[in-house]
Design a protein around this motif. Structure first.
Motif, PDB file in Angstrom:
ATOM      1  N   PHE A  64       0.805  -1.209   0.000  1.00  0.00           N
ATOM      2  CA  PHE A  64       0.000   0.000   0.000  1.00  0.00           C
ATOM      3  C   PHE A  64       0.844   1.267   0.000  1.00  0.00           C
ATOM      4  CE2 PHE A  64      -2.935  -3.227   1.658  1.00  0.00           C
ATOM      5  CZ  PHE A  64      -3.937  -3.096   0.722  1.00  0.00           C
ATOM      6  N   ALA A  65       2.157   1.105   0.101  1.00  0.00           N
ATOM      7  CA  ALA A  65       3.049   2.248  -0.069  1.00  0.00           C
ATOM      8  C   ALA A  65       3.487   2.406  -1.517  1.00  0.00           C
ATOM      9  CB  ALA A  65       4.270   2.094   0.827  1.00  0.00           C
ATOM     10  N   LEU A  66       3.290   1.361  -2.331  1.00  0.00           N
ATOM     11  CA  LEU A  66       3.766   1.392  -3.711  1.00  0.00           C
ATOM     12  C   LEU A  66       2.648   1.479  -4.741  1.00  0.00           C
ATOM     13  CD1 LEU A  66       6.615  -1.311  -3.587  1.00  0.00           C
ATOM     14  CD2 LEU A  66       6.795   1.167  -3.266  1.00  0.00           C
ATOM     15  N   ILE A  67       1.392   1.276  -4.305  1.00  0.00           N
ATOM     16  CA  ILE A  67       0.274   1.322  -5.246  1.00  0.00           C
ATOM     17  C   ILE A  67       0.233   2.686  -5.932  1.00  0.00           C
ATOM     18  CG2 ILE A  67      -2.244   1.487  -5.372  1.00  0.00           C
ATOM     19  CD1 ILE A  67      -2.487  -0.813  -3.557  1.00  0.00           C
ATOM     20  N   GLY A  68       0.056   2.631  -7.250  1.00  0.00           N
ATOM     21  CA  GLY A  68      -0.030   3.868  -8.032  1.00  0.00           C
ATOM     22  C   GLY A  68       1.312   4.399  -8.487  1.00  0.00           C
ATOM     23  N   GLY A  69       2.399   3.798  -8.025  1.00  0.00           N
ATOM     24  CA  GLY A  69       3.727   4.248  -8.391  1.00  0.00           C
ATOM     25  C   GLY A  69       4.373   3.344  -9.419  1.00  0.00           C
ATOM     26  N   PRO A  70       5.543   3.745  -9.905  1.00  0.00           N
ATOM     27  CA  PRO A  70       6.214   2.965 -10.951  1.00  0.00           C
ATOM     28  C   PRO A  70       6.853   1.672 -10.436  1.00  0.00           C
ATOM     29  CG  PRO A  70       7.577   4.817 -10.288  1.00  0.00           C
ATOM     30  CD  PRO A  70       6.264   5.000  -9.593  1.00  0.00           C
ATOM     31  N   ASN A  71       6.992   1.536  -9.128  1.00  0.00           N
ATOM     32  CA  ASN A  71       7.670   0.369  -8.554  1.00  0.00           C
ATOM     33  C   ASN A  71       6.705  -0.642  -7.946  1.00  0.00           C
ATOM     34  OD1 ASN A  71      10.219   1.525  -9.176  1.00  0.00           O
ATOM     35  ND2 ASN A  71      10.119   2.751  -7.299  1.00  0.00           N
ATOM     36  N   ILE A  72       5.464  -0.650  -8.402  1.00  0.00           N
ATOM     37  CA  ILE A  72       4.458  -1.515  -7.802  1.00  0.00           C
ATOM     38  C   ILE A  72       4.848  -2.991  -7.900  1.00  0.00           C
ATOM     39  CG2 ILE A  72       3.144  -1.508  -9.946  1.00  0.00           C
ATOM     40  CD1 ILE A  72       1.833  -1.900  -6.322  1.00  0.00           C
ATOM     41  N   ASN A  73       5.546  -3.368  -8.957  1.00  0.00           N
ATOM     42  CA  ASN A  73       5.939  -4.786  -9.090  1.00  0.00           C
ATOM     43  C   ASN A  73       6.865  -5.246  -7.976  1.00  0.00           C
ATOM     44  OD1 ASN A  73       4.434  -4.851 -11.392  1.00  0.00           O
ATOM     45  ND2 ASN A  73       6.077  -5.539 -12.744  1.00  0.00           N
ATOM     46  N   ASP A  74       7.559  -4.288  -7.331  1.00  0.00           N
ATOM     47  CA  ASP A  74       8.473  -4.658  -6.243  1.00  0.00           C
ATOM     48  C   ASP A  74       7.732  -5.201  -5.025  1.00  0.00           C
ATOM     49  OD1 ASP A  74      10.509  -3.794  -7.843  1.00  0.00           O
ATOM     50  OD2 ASP A  74      10.789  -1.876  -6.827  1.00  0.00           O
ATOM     51  N   ALA A  75       6.417  -4.942  -4.959  1.00  0.00           N
ATOM     52  CA  ALA A  75       5.629  -5.420  -3.820  1.00  0.00           C
ATOM     53  C   ALA A  75       5.301  -6.909  -3.937  1.00  0.00           C
ATOM     54  CB  ALA A  75       4.344  -4.615  -3.699  1.00  0.00           C
ATOM     55  N   PHE A  76       5.729  -7.538  -5.023  1.00  0.00           N
ATOM     56  CA  PHE A  76       5.504  -8.977  -5.225  1.00  0.00           C
ATOM     57  C   PHE A  76       6.878  -9.634  -5.322  1.00  0.00           C
ATOM     58  CE2 PHE A  76       2.151  -6.452  -7.071  1.00  0.00           C
ATOM     59  CZ  PHE A  76       0.997  -7.025  -6.572  1.00  0.00           C
ATOM     60  N   HIS A  77       7.274 -10.340  -4.266  1.00  0.00           N
ATOM     61  CA  HIS A  77       8.637 -10.863  -4.256  1.00  0.00           C
ATOM     62  C   HIS A  77       8.735 -12.134  -3.422  1.00  0.00           C
ATOM     63  CE1 HIS A  77       9.271  -9.359  -0.127  1.00  0.00           C
ATOM     64  NE2 HIS A  77       8.702  -8.234  -0.532  1.00  0.00           N
ATOM     65  N   VAL A  78       9.806 -12.880  -3.661  1.00  0.00           N
ATOM     66  CA  VAL A  78      10.096 -14.095  -2.909  1.00  0.00           C
ATOM     67  C   VAL A  78      10.379 -13.734  -1.456  1.00  0.00           C
ATOM     68  CG1 VAL A  78      11.719 -16.017  -2.664  1.00  0.00           C
ATOM     69  CG2 VAL A  78      10.979 -15.288  -4.944  1.00  0.00           C
ATOM     70  N   TYR A  79       9.841 -14.520  -0.559  1.00  0.00           N
ATOM     71  CA  TYR A  79      10.070 -14.322   0.871  1.00  0.00           C
ATOM     72  C   TYR A  79      11.216 -15.221   1.316  1.00  0.00           C
ATOM     73  CZ  TYR A  79       9.242 -14.178   5.914  1.00  0.00           C
ATOM     74  OH  TYR A  79       9.384 -14.024   7.263  1.00  0.00           O
ATOM     75  N   THR A  80      12.194 -14.648   1.991  1.00  0.00           N
ATOM     76  CA  THR A  80      13.358 -15.381   2.481  1.00  0.00           C
ATOM     77  C   THR A  80      13.571 -15.057   3.942  1.00  0.00           C
ATOM     78  OG1 THR A  80      14.396 -15.314   0.298  1.00  0.00           O
ATOM     79  CG2 THR A  80      15.822 -15.804   2.164  1.00  0.00           C
TER      80      THR A  80
END
Length: 814
Positions: A522-538
């Motif tokens: 919810f900090a990245l929605i609407g921005g150019p880096n929204i894809n960064d909110a979907f990532h592998v968890y380690t």
């Protein structure tokens, strides 16, 4: 529960009084043969050690027709084996101590050992049980003697060993559903210093025992073969080396579930709707008001499943018929080297398990929930022990190291679920425009465990023995995983529509919902880096803990032992291997700790004709690992957590009695009273999302903790002349109902199974023919029940009545 406890106390008193009376009045010419066990890392009579142990010989297990490790639960009061999902993972629980997680990566609360080698993941134990010398079930924490950390107890499977003289044997059986069972072994010396043994077992069936409710189709054929080779070598006069190689190949069908109307169990008719249920529950449906034809109760053989699925996006065809393509390969080397008064023991082992396995969760021909698991799992372990002493003072000191690696690819199918195409007829606007049809969950896990342990047994008087043990363990677990977008792209379509992302097949689809994360969704929605909110968890968890045990035994005389123990054990934390919507769902759960207080007695009565063992215990159970809901914007999804405080009180009785030389009577009773003392569990209310609504779950019983379980056997044999013997026996197993813990759909009903055998053979045991029947009353029972993936209520039903014949013959010396 007080009433039941009072009944148990009265029953125990009556049984003890009867035993004392028999001791005084029954003349004996033949006493009960005592089983020698190695539960405490040396050979001891089972009735001479101050722990609760149930032990069964290989001959007993063969008579019962057991083929799997899970079958031991039918003989052992207080032990249950079930599952919470169709993922091929059996779940072991002893005295209410268990972990109801269906993930392959979840370690068991019950330690499973094969010839001293730990199998930390239960999915590795489903191969055939064959050529077994005995099985030992130890109850309560045993960390001062055994490799991996567990809280419930241990089950030791001990193979039959090479012999000094030539022996061989064959057992051939044929039974219901055209099932052929062939087992054979050959054992003997190669030279004065080398002995070997080879054993093989194959079980094949030509007919499935489950019948489809909606089409002419059967499921349940067996195709499994296992073999083991043992080579024992004398290395000089003071050292002995045992090499073992084992292989199991399993191409059997998996069992399908049976769907049912949840209202008959006080639940909703289903957890979530799905297609084609709309045709029976919606007024617009063509069969509105009728009972869905895939619903069933009361029929052991009734079930349903999906055979195949074709992706409308890619055209790819998947074989979803429940079945296995599994292989287990194991090698080990055990060295015993006498160094004067001290013995050095080294156990080195490597096991590898590979599988491609399809399972159907939902109990129907539709596709609410199906999966294909592809698993690569390897375990290396090394144990070193020094032991020595005498009958007055005996000691053990040891080091243990293990490393295991797991890679799991979990392809999930949900086209007919309410999150998929089922959202359209059911009017679920969130998913109807972009239904989610397939998911790819991929994770890898590496675990390293190192421990140092020691134990001292001090016989400080003729009657009193003190036992003290300590263990320090450091365990590290590394985990990395995500639910990825499958080739069909349906998850990408949903996420891109909801969040404005630009994801595609092969990208991670797990949402970062941690407000403290720099890639918080919810900090990245609407921005150019929204894809960064979907990532592998380690993540990595590291647990270090000291555990211990103290026991005091008092030998009233040569026939009666009284003992008391205080011990604790822990099981390290882990990660959620389920399909993940969010990263918070994947955060680790922490270790659990159990402290046990137990008193018991082992009494040889009736001039050796009766063995009566009894125990009472109290468990203080902290941070029990348990299922709970994880809250996401799509709803409550699969989660794991810790229950802060639970308690278990229980008592057990185990009796073996030979009233005459020809008659035998066995009885085992286990009573449990489990209760969650403190737990704020996740509530089903989603109206406050993203805040989590909690409910007070204190006062509920633990899952898979039946208040009462009873096992019994009556056997009789008589000679018929010319060196021949007839024997007959009847046995039963009763399991009380279970609550399901925090998951009401996981509750099960009580059931009783009756079995019988009649044998005819030589009185020296060289050959025997046996007629057998199992589940003679054709009891409808289900050891497991749960939500079948996304929507249906399902049960995993036990087998119907079966019967057959077996023949065995022994060659050489025995």
């Amino acid at each position: 529960m007080r009433g039941l406890g009072e009944t148990m106390r009265k029953g125990t008193g009556a049984l003890a009084a009867a035993a004392i009376l028999l001791s005084a009045t029954t003349a004996s010419s033949q006493s009960i043969e005592e089983i020698v066990v190695t539960a405490q890392k040396r050979e001891q009579g089972i009735n001479d050690i101050g722990i609760t142990v149930n032990a069964f010989t290989g001959e007993q297990l063969r008579d019962f027709g057991f083929t799997r490790a899970e079958d031991i639960a039918l003989l052992t009061p207080g032990l249950t084996v079930n599952e919470t999902a169709a993922t091929g993972v059996p779940l072991y629980t002893i005295r209410g101590v268990g972990f109801q997680d269906y993930s392959t990566a979840a370690s068991s609360t019950v330690g499973l050992y094969y010839d001293g080698v730990a199998m930390p993941y239960t999915v590795m134990t489903r191969g055939l049980m064959f050529d077994v010398e005995r099985v030992e079930v130890l109850k309560g924490p045993q960390g001062d003697l055994y490799g991996r950390n567990t809280t419930a107890g241990q089950i030791n499977f001990i193979s039959a060993m090479p012999t000094d003289e030539f022996q061989a044997g064959i057992n051939v059986g044929y039974g219901s559903f055209r099932t052929a069972d062939i087992e054979g072994y050959a054992s003997g010396p190669f030279s004065d210093r080398v002995r070997g043994r080879f054993a093989l077992r194959s079980v094949q069936s030509g007919e499935g025992w489950q019948k489809s409710l909606t089409r002419n189709d059967e499921l349940g054929e067996i195709d499994v073969t296992a073999m083991r080779g043992l080579l024992e070598m004398d290395l000089g006069d003071s050292a002995e080396l045992l090499l073992k190689v084992q292989y199991v190949d399993d191409q059997s069908d998996n069992q399908a579930n049976t769907a049912y109307d949840g209202t008959i169990a006080g639940l909703g008719p289903f957890q979530n709707p799905y297609t084609p249920l709309d045709q029976y529950f919606l007024p617009t449906g063509s069969n509105f008001g009728e009972t869905p034809p895939w619903y069933s109760t009361g029929d052991n053989r009734a079930a349903d499943w999906t055979n195949s699925y074709t992706s409308p996006q890619t055209g790819r065809v998947f074989n979803l018929r429940p079945g296995r393509d599994n292989q287990l390969t194991g090698i080990s080397a055990t060295l015993n080297w006498e160094l004067g008064d001290t013995t050095l023991t080294s156990i080195t082992a490597y096991d590898e398990f590979e599988r491609v396995e399809a399972n159907d969760w939902d109990g129907g021909f539709y596709n609410d929930s199906s999966n294909i698991n592809t698993t690569d799992l390897s375990v290396f372990s090394q144990e070193l022990r020094l032991s020595g002493g005498d009958d007055q003072l005996y000691w053990i000191a040891g080091l243990y190291y293990s490393r295991d690696e797991m890679d799991e690819y979990y392809h999930y199918f949900m086209s007919d679920s309410v999150f998929g195409l089922g959202s359209i007829p059911w009017g679920v606007g969130l998913f109807a425009p972009t239904p989610i049809v397939e998911l790819d969950t991929i994770y890898d896990q590496e675990t390293t465990s190192a421990a140092v342990f020691g134990r001292v047994e001090w016989q400080f008087t003729d009657a009193w023995r003190l036992t003290m043990g300590l263990r320090y363990t450091d365990e590290e677990r590394n985990w990395s995983g995500c639910t990825f977008i499958a080739d069909d792209g349906s998850l990408a379509a949903f996420l891109n529509t909801q969040f404005g992302a630009s994801l595609g097949p092969g990208d991670c689809g797990t949402i970062d919902d941690d407000p403290n994360s720099p890639t918080y969704i919810f900090a990245l929605i609407g921005g150019p880096n929204i894809n960064d909110a979907f990532h592998v968890y380690t993540d990595t968890i590291d647990t270090s803990r000291l555990m211990g045990k103290i026991g005091l035994d008092y030998a009233v005389n040569d026939d009666v032992l009284i003992y008391g123990t205080i011990s604790n054990g822990f099981k390290s934390g882990g990660f959620n291997g389920a399909n993940s919507n969010t990263t918070l769902q994947l955060q680790p759960y922490k270790e659990e700790v159990l402290t046990s207080f137990e008193i018991g007695t082992k009494a040889t009565l009736a001039n050796g004709r009766m063995q009566l063992n009894a125990a009472a215990f109290f468990y203080d159970y902290e941070d029990k690992q348990e299922q709970d809901a994880a809250v996401a914007f799509v709803g409550n999804i699969s989660g794991l957590t810790n229950v802060p405080e639970s308690e278990i009180v229980g008592a057990e009785i185990d009796m073996q009695w030979a009233p005459t030389d020809a008659m035998s009577v066995n009885l085992g009773i286990a009573w449990l009273d489990s209760e969650v003392k403190e737990w704020s569990a996740v509530d089903t209310d989603l109206s406050a999302w993203p805040n989590v609504v909690l409910r007070d779950a204190s006062g509920i019983e633990l899952a898979q903790a039946p208040n009462l379980s009873v096992n019994g056997l009556f056997g009789y044999e008589w000679p018929v002349g010319n060196g021949k013997l007839i024997d007959a026996s009847v046995d039963f197993a009763y399991k009380d109902s279970t609550s399901g813990g925090a998951e009401a759909p996981n509750a099960t009903e009580d059931y009783t199974l009756w079995n019988a055998r009649v044998g005819f053979g030589a009185d020296d045991g060289r050959w025997r023919v046996m007629l057998w029947g199992r589940n003679l009353a054709d009891e409808y029972y289900y050891p497991a029940a749960y939500v079948g993936g996304n929507g249906p209520m399902v049960r995993t039903v036990g087998m119907p009545r079966t019967y057959g014949v077996s023949m065995n013959y022994r060659f050489g010396a025995y």
